[in-house]
Structure formats: structure tokens, C-alpha cells
Write a protein that holds these residues in place. Structure first.
Motif, PDB file in Angstrom:
ATOM      1  N   HIS A 124       0.836  -1.193   0.000  1.00 42.04           N
ATOM      2  CA  HIS A 124       0.000   0.000   0.000  1.00 42.04           C
ATOM      3  C   HIS A 124       0.876   1.251   0.000  1.00 42.04           C
ATOM      4  CE1 HIS A 124       0.459  -1.000   4.391  1.00 42.04           C
ATOM      5  NE2 HIS A 124       0.735   0.290   4.455  1.00 42.04           N
ATOM      6  N   VAL A 125       0.278   2.333  -0.474  1.00 44.66           N
ATOM      7  CA  VAL A 125       0.900   3.649  -0.479  1.00 44.66           C
ATOM      8  C   VAL A 125       0.014   4.567   0.352  1.00 44.66           C
ATOM      9  CG1 VAL A 125       1.622   5.633  -1.861  1.00 44.66           C
ATOM     10  CG2 VAL A 125       1.900   3.305  -2.767  1.00 44.66           C
ATOM     11  N   ASP A 126       0.586   5.199   1.375  1.00 48.39           N
ATOM     12  CA  ASP A 126      -0.164   6.128   2.225  1.00 48.39           C
ATOM     13  C   ASP A 126       0.258   7.552   1.908  1.00 48.39           C
ATOM     14  OD1 ASP A 126      -1.285   3.916   3.382  1.00 48.39           O
ATOM     15  OD2 ASP A 126      -0.068   3.996   5.207  1.00 48.39           O
ATOM     16  N   VAL A 127      -0.727   8.427   1.724  1.00 47.19           N
ATOM     17  CA  VAL A 127      -0.473   9.831   1.400  1.00 47.19           C
ATOM     18  C   VAL A 127      -1.283  10.702   2.355  1.00 47.19           C
ATOM     19  CG1 VAL A 127      -0.607  11.649  -0.360  1.00 47.19           C
ATOM     20  CG2 VAL A 127      -0.144   9.278  -1.041  1.00 47.19           C
ATOM     21  N   TRP A 128      -0.622  11.696   2.944  1.00 47.08           N
ATOM     22  CA  TRP A 128      -1.313  12.717   3.733  1.00 47.08           C
ATOM     23  C   TRP A 128      -1.126  14.053   3.031  1.00 47.08           C
ATOM     24  CZ3 TRP A 128       0.763   8.474   6.069  1.00 47.08           C
ATOM     25  CH2 TRP A 128      -0.079   7.785   6.969  1.00 47.08           C
ATOM     26  N   ALA A 129      -2.226  14.793   2.890  1.00 43.04           N
ATOM     27  CA  ALA A 129      -2.199  16.030   2.126  1.00 43.04           C
ATOM     28  C   ALA A 129      -3.006  17.117   2.817  1.00 43.04           C
ATOM     29  CB  ALA A 129      -2.763  15.784   0.721  1.00 43.04           C
ATOM     30  N   ASP A 130      -2.679  18.358   2.498  1.00 44.01           N
ATOM     31  CA  ASP A 130      -3.474  19.488   2.963  1.00 44.01           C
ATOM     32  C   ASP A 130      -4.873  19.335   2.369  1.00 44.01           C
ATOM     33  OD1 ASP A 130      -4.266  22.053   3.905  1.00 44.01           O
ATOM     34  OD2 ASP A 130      -3.795  22.882   1.934  1.00 44.01           O
ATOM     35  N   PRO A 131      -5.915  19.226   3.187  1.00 44.88           N
ATOM     36  CA  PRO A 131      -7.240  18.936   2.636  1.00 44.88           C
ATOM     37  C   PRO A 131      -7.804  20.048   1.770  1.00 44.88           C
ATOM     38  CG  PRO A 131      -7.378  19.438   4.989  1.00 44.88           C
ATOM     39  CD  PRO A 131      -5.920  19.330   4.644  1.00 44.88           C
ATOM     40  N   ARG A 132      -7.333  21.273   1.957  1.00 44.02           N
ATOM     41  CA  ARG A 132      -7.871  22.392   1.170  1.00 44.02           C
ATOM     42  C   ARG A 132      -7.263  22.448  -0.224  1.00 44.02           C
ATOM     43  NH1 ARG A 132      -6.232  27.525   0.134  1.00 44.02           N
ATOM     44  NH2 ARG A 132      -4.437  27.285   1.529  1.00 44.02           N
ATOM     45  N   THR A 133      -5.928  22.367  -0.305  1.00 45.31           N
ATOM     46  CA  THR A 133      -5.247  22.506  -1.593  1.00 45.31           C
ATOM     47  C   THR A 133      -4.919  21.169  -2.239  1.00 45.31           C
ATOM     48  OG1 THR A 133      -3.042  22.516  -0.592  1.00 45.31           O
ATOM     49  CG2 THR A 133      -4.188  24.637  -0.771  1.00 45.31           C
ATOM     50  N   GLY A 134      -4.924  20.083  -1.444  1.00 44.64           N
ATOM     51  CA  GLY A 134      -4.529  18.784  -1.968  1.00 44.64           C
ATOM     52  C   GLY A 134      -3.026  18.583  -2.025  1.00 44.64           C
ATOM     53  N   LEU A 135      -2.236  19.545  -1.531  1.00 46.15           N
ATOM     54  CA  LEU A 135      -0.779  19.418  -1.603  1.00 46.15           C
ATOM     55  C   LEU A 135      -0.313  18.275  -0.714  1.00 46.15           C
ATOM     56  CD1 LEU A 135       1.826  20.804  -2.784  1.00 46.15           C
ATOM     57  CD2 LEU A 135       2.082  21.816  -0.507  1.00 46.15           C
ATOM     58  N   PRO A 136       0.324  17.247  -1.274  1.00 43.50           N
ATOM     59  CA  PRO A 136       0.828  16.137  -0.454  1.00 43.50           C
ATOM     60  C   PRO A 136       1.955  16.589   0.474  1.00 43.50           C
ATOM     61  CG  PRO A 136       0.560  15.457  -2.740  1.00 43.50           C
ATOM     62  CD  PRO A 136       0.430  16.953  -2.709  1.00 43.50           C
ATOM     63  N   LEU A 137       1.880  16.154   1.726  1.00 44.93           N
ATOM     64  CA  LEU A 137       2.859  16.535   2.734  1.00 44.93           C
ATOM     65  C   LEU A 137       3.709  15.359   3.202  1.00 44.93           C
ATOM     66  CD1 LEU A 137       0.468  18.756   4.878  1.00 44.93           C
ATOM     67  CD2 LEU A 137       2.061  19.523   3.101  1.00 44.93           C
ATOM     68  N   SER A 138       3.203  14.144   3.028  1.00 45.90           N
ATOM     69  CA  SER A 138       3.940  12.958   3.444  1.00 45.90           C
ATOM     70  C   SER A 138       3.486  11.762   2.624  1.00 45.90           C
ATOM     71  CB  SER A 138       3.718  12.690   4.938  1.00 45.90           C
ATOM     72  OG  SER A 138       4.464  11.570   5.377  1.00 45.90           O
ATOM     73  N   VAL A 139       4.454  10.900   2.274  1.00 49.25           N
ATOM     74  CA  VAL A 139       4.175   9.701   1.483  1.00 49.25           C
ATOM     75  C   VAL A 139       4.955   8.541   2.087  1.00 49.25           C
ATOM     76  CG1 VAL A 139       4.204   8.649  -0.811  1.00 49.25           C
ATOM     77  CG2 VAL A 139       4.029  11.137  -0.596  1.00 49.25           C
ATOM     78  N   SER A 140       4.316   7.390   2.192  1.00 49.04           N
ATOM     79  CA  SER A 140       5.041   6.191   2.608  1.00 49.04           C
ATOM     80  C   SER A 140       4.619   5.025   1.732  1.00 49.04           C
ATOM     81  CB  SER A 140       4.784   5.872   4.083  1.00 49.04           C
ATOM     82  OG  SER A 140       3.437   5.503   4.305  1.00 49.04           O
ATOM     83  N   VAL A 141       5.602   4.204   1.361  1.00 45.18           N
ATOM     84  CA  VAL A 141       5.363   3.042   0.506  1.00 45.18           C
ATOM     85  C   VAL A 141       5.766   1.799   1.288  1.00 45.18           C
ATOM     86  CG1 VAL A 141       5.855   1.943  -1.703  1.00 45.18           C
ATOM     87  CG2 VAL A 141       5.892   4.445  -1.524  1.00 45.18           C
ATOM     88  N   THR A 142       4.840   0.860   1.432  1.00 47.55           N
ATOM     89  CA  THR A 142       5.079  -0.362   2.186  1.00 47.55           C
ATOM     90  C   THR A 142       4.960  -1.568   1.263  1.00 47.55           C
ATOM     91  OG1 THR A 142       4.172   0.647   4.194  1.00 47.55           O
ATOM     92  CG2 THR A 142       4.334  -1.767   4.160  1.00 47.55           C
ATOM     93  N   GLY A 143       5.929  -2.459   1.332  1.00 50.07           N
ATOM     94  CA  GLY A 143       5.910  -3.653   0.515  1.00 50.07           C
ATOM     95  C   GLY A 143       4.788  -4.596   0.912  1.00 50.07           C
ATOM     96  N   LYS A 144       4.447  -5.489  -0.002  1.00 50.15           N
ATOM     97  CA  LYS A 144       3.310  -6.384   0.207  1.00 50.15           C
ATOM     98  C   LYS A 144       3.503  -7.286   1.424  1.00 50.15           C
ATOM     99  CE  LYS A 144       1.120  -7.481  -3.414  1.00 50.15           C
ATOM    100  NZ  LYS A 144       0.769  -7.993  -4.746  1.00 50.15           N
ATOM    101  N   HIS A 145       4.728  -7.688   1.692  1.00 45.29           N
ATOM    102  CA  HIS A 145       4.988  -8.589   2.814  1.00 45.29           C
ATOM    103  C   HIS A 145       5.797  -7.901   3.916  1.00 45.29           C
ATOM    104  CE1 HIS A 145       3.374 -11.729   0.294  1.00 45.29           C
ATOM    105  NE2 HIS A 145       4.272 -11.462  -0.644  1.00 45.29           N
ATOM    106  N   ALA A 146       5.809  -6.564   3.908  1.00 44.68           N
ATOM    107  CA  ALA A 146       6.578  -5.811   4.906  1.00 44.68           C
ATOM    108  C   ALA A 146       5.660  -5.296   6.015  1.00 44.68           C
ATOM    109  CB  ALA A 146       7.304  -4.644   4.233  1.00 44.68           C
TER     110      ALA A 146
END
Length: 378
Positions: free
Chosen positions: A194-216
Motif C-alpha cells: 500500500h501507499v499512504d499519502v497525507w495532504a493538505d485537505p484544502r489545496t490537496g498538496l501532499p505533505l507525506s508519502v510512505s510506501v510499504t511492501g506487500k509482505h513488509a
């Protein structure tokens, strides 16, 4: 030994950045502990705002941390560096065609400027500016690609229609209450869980991204802002160093890259590998380069000169890669929790290749077996 003006300036900047980093690294734990409340936003709406956020100016300091465990291989050395360890990034962004990203390391700094149709890279260590006019037809990932907004939009653009989106609890990122979403690929071939993204809800600007492997159990790649402002940068900060004594200046045209690719005469690639169709989007529309599959289960085939190909096989073997025997060749497969890389040769046509992608290593193994026999005459 005398210290030049350029070196003094670079040293001063590194000290300022280093001192700032110490403050910023200690700040997120305290700031992140504050409660984060955001307006109710449908996950599809948040995804749409993220996709449209390229028009939002910003400036800030981010850190990307990777633990992919990918060894350094010829032609992919910079990629391994980005996926292993920390990459510190200072960014000023006025728009898609006007920005600056500084990649900062201990005692070194490389600043990338995008100014309309021109791109300049200022290397402090070498005291050298390289200018590329036009948009390069193909390039390897670089530090600037790890800035949270660019990384998030790129990953979101790679999703297939069937991939699942679901909301995540809000978080406070660099002082901003951010809404979250999770991308879950449905492809059985992708190594991405999965890929998790957190963004400013007003502008949609992404502030943080994390990528996790299928078996991690933990993210393998995390890029997050420690400090960010949604203000446009001043024009002066987007101005690269001017040519002067002590600074080398190199100018090249992106069409030179296209010509090199066209002159390689590496021969055709198959329309399908391991059941995955070849795409028609860059870089697959360039001679000798192929991309297969879709979304977050896509892999790339890059023909390389024999010297580079066999060197990659030796390095992959020394790094613990699996030795493979194909019907008409051999290869060495590196499998990490996120990235799979295959270095191989095809005996009948005397060609060597690098295959890489966020895909199951079994898929690359099958693709290598088919590629080894492609073009051979029996």
C-alpha cells in the motif's frame, strides 16, 4: 590552502542547513503529538485534489528515508542511493515549469533548477553548472522526484482503475492538519502492499508519502516535510548561479539524448513479456527501451552495452543475487521487499539487459527467460 569564495559560500550554507536540520528533526515529534482535525472529505475528492495540486506553490524542507536494500549496479547507482538511507531535500516551487530542489548531503549539495524549457544542475562540490535545454526524453529517478508532492502525484497517476482507495486518520505534518488516503494495488504482480499519502485537505498538496511492501510490516520508503509553507518562493531564490570565475558551465540539448538512444541499434523488443503487454508511453516509445505492464506492476527493460551488462551481473552476484539459467542465456536476480532487478544476457543475439520494477521477482524471471530467446533463429 586558500579557500575560494565559492567554497566559503558552500560551507556557510551547509552549516546553516545542518543547524536547521537539528532543530527540524526534533520538532516533528512534538508537533505531531498535537491533535489533527480536518474537514470531512471523501477519499475520491481528496485524490482528485492531490492530482490537481501541481498548481499550488510551496517551499519547505523534507527528508526521504529508504530501506530497500538495493545494491549499487551500473546505470542504476543513483537509484540505489535514493532507495537506501536518507535524502535531505530543500525545495522552492512556483509551478511545474519553475522550481528549485536542493539535495543536501554531508559536505555536498546538488541544486536542480527548472526554468521553463531549461534545466540547470548546480554542483557545489565540483563548482559546476550543467544546463539541459528542452525536456529529456528519458532519465533515471533523482532526488527531486522524492519531494512529497511529486512522489505522491506520480504514484497516484500510476494506479489502475481497480486499485482500492480508502481514507486514513488525519495527521499533523509540519504543523498542518493533513487528511490521509491509502492506495492498495490489486495486481498480484506488484510488490507494493500500500501507499499512504497525507495532504493538505484544502489545496490537496501532499505533505507525506510512505510506501510499504506487500509482505513488509514497516514502510520501505518514506518522504515527509519537516517544515513547509504554502507561499510562493521569491524570484531570487529560483535564480541559478551566474557564470563567473571559478564556476564551470556546460550546456547540452535534450535532443542529444534522443540521438544517442536512436544510434544504439540495440534491436527490437517483444510486444509482450511474461504476459504483460508493452506500453506505448515514455520511455517505451523510445528506441530500445521497453515498459511492460500497467500501474504499480510495471517493469522496464533497458538494453545496455555488454561491458555494463556483465559488470551488473557480477555485482548482483556479489550482493547475493540468485543465479538463473535461461533457455538461451543467463542472469542474476536481485529481489528486495519493494524493487526487483534482473541483469541478464541473451546468448543468441549477444545482447545484455537490465530489467527493473516494483514487481514480483518471479515475473522478472519469466520475462528474462522469454527475452533470452527473443530474436534467436533455431
Amino acid at each position: 590552502m586558500a579557500v575560494t569564495v565559492v567554497r566559503r559560500e558552500a560551507a556557510r550554507r551547509w552549516l546553516v542547513v545542518g543547524a536547521s536540520a537539528l532543530v527540524l528533526v526534533s520538532a516533528p515529534a512534538a508537533v505531531g503529538a498535537l491533535p489533527a482535525k480536518v474537514p470531512d472529505t471523501a477519499v475520491a475528492t481528496l485524490a482528485a485534489r492531490i492530482r490537481a495540486s501541481a498548481a499550488q506553490p510551496f517551499q519547505g524542507y523534507a527528508v526521504s528515508t529508504g530501506s530497500a536494500g538495493l545494491p549499487a549496479l551500473p546505470q542504476l547507482g543513483t537509484v540505489a542511493d535514493l532507495l537506501n538511507g536518507d535524502t535531505r531535500l530543500r525545495v522552492w516551487y512556483a509551478g511545474t515549469d519553475r522550481f528549485r530542489v536542493d539535495v543536501i548531503d554531508d559536505g555536498t549539495e546538488r541544486d536542480t533548477y527548472r526554468l521553463g524549457g531549461r534545466e540547470l544542475v548546480w554542483d557545489y562540490g565540483r563548482g559546476e553548472v550543467t544546463e539541459v535545454t528542452g525536456a529529456p526524453p528519458v532519465r533515471l529517478p533523482r532526488g527531486a522526484d522524492l519531494v512529497p508532492p511529486d512522489l505522491a502525484r506520480r504514484l497516484l497517476s500510476m494506479t489502475d482503475p481497480g486499485d482500492r482507495l480508502r481514507p486514513l486518520p488525519a495527521r499533523r505534518i509540519a504543523g498542518i492538519a493533513a487528511a490521509g488516503l491509502r492506495i492498495e494495488p490489486v495486481s498480484t504482480h506488484s510488490t507494493v502492499g500500500h501507499v499512504d499519502v497525507w495532504a493538505d485537505p484544502r489545496t490537496g498538496l501532499p505533505l507525506s508519502v510512505s510506501v510499504t511492501g506487500k509482505h513488509a510490516t514497516q514502510p520501505i520508503l518514506v518522504s515527509t516535510f519537516l517544515d513547509v509553507s504554502l507561499r510562493a518562493p521569491t524570484p531570487s531564490v529560483l535564480t541559478p548561479p551566474a557564470a563567473r570565475d571559478g564556476i564551470g558551465y556546460i550546456v547540452t540539448d535534450s535532443t542529444d539524448v534522443s540521438q544517442v538512444l536512436a544510434d544504439r541499434r540495440v534491436g527490437p523488443l517483444p510486444d509482450e513479456l511474461a504476459g504483460q503487454p508493452r506500453t506505448s508511453t515514455p520511455p517505451a516509445d523510445l528506441a530500445g527501451i521497453g515498459a511492460y505492464g500497467t500501474g504499480l506492476a510495471q517493469f522496464v527493460v533497458l538494453p545496455v552495452p555488454p561491458g555494463i551488462g556483465f559488470d551488473a551481473m557480477r555485482r548482483a552476484a556479489r550482493a547475493g543475487g540468485a543465479q538463473l539459467d535461461f533457455p538461451d542465456g543467463e542472469g542474476v536476480l536481485i529481489a528486495t521487499p519493494l524493487v526487483s532487478v534482473l541483469a541478464m544476457d541473451a546468448d543468441p543475439v549477444h545482447r545484455t539487459y537490465l530489467l527493473a520494477g516494483l514487481v514480483d521477482p518471479a515475473l522478472l524471471k519469466q520475462a528474462g527467460a522469454e527475452l533470452s530467446s527473443f530474436g534467436s533463429v533455431r
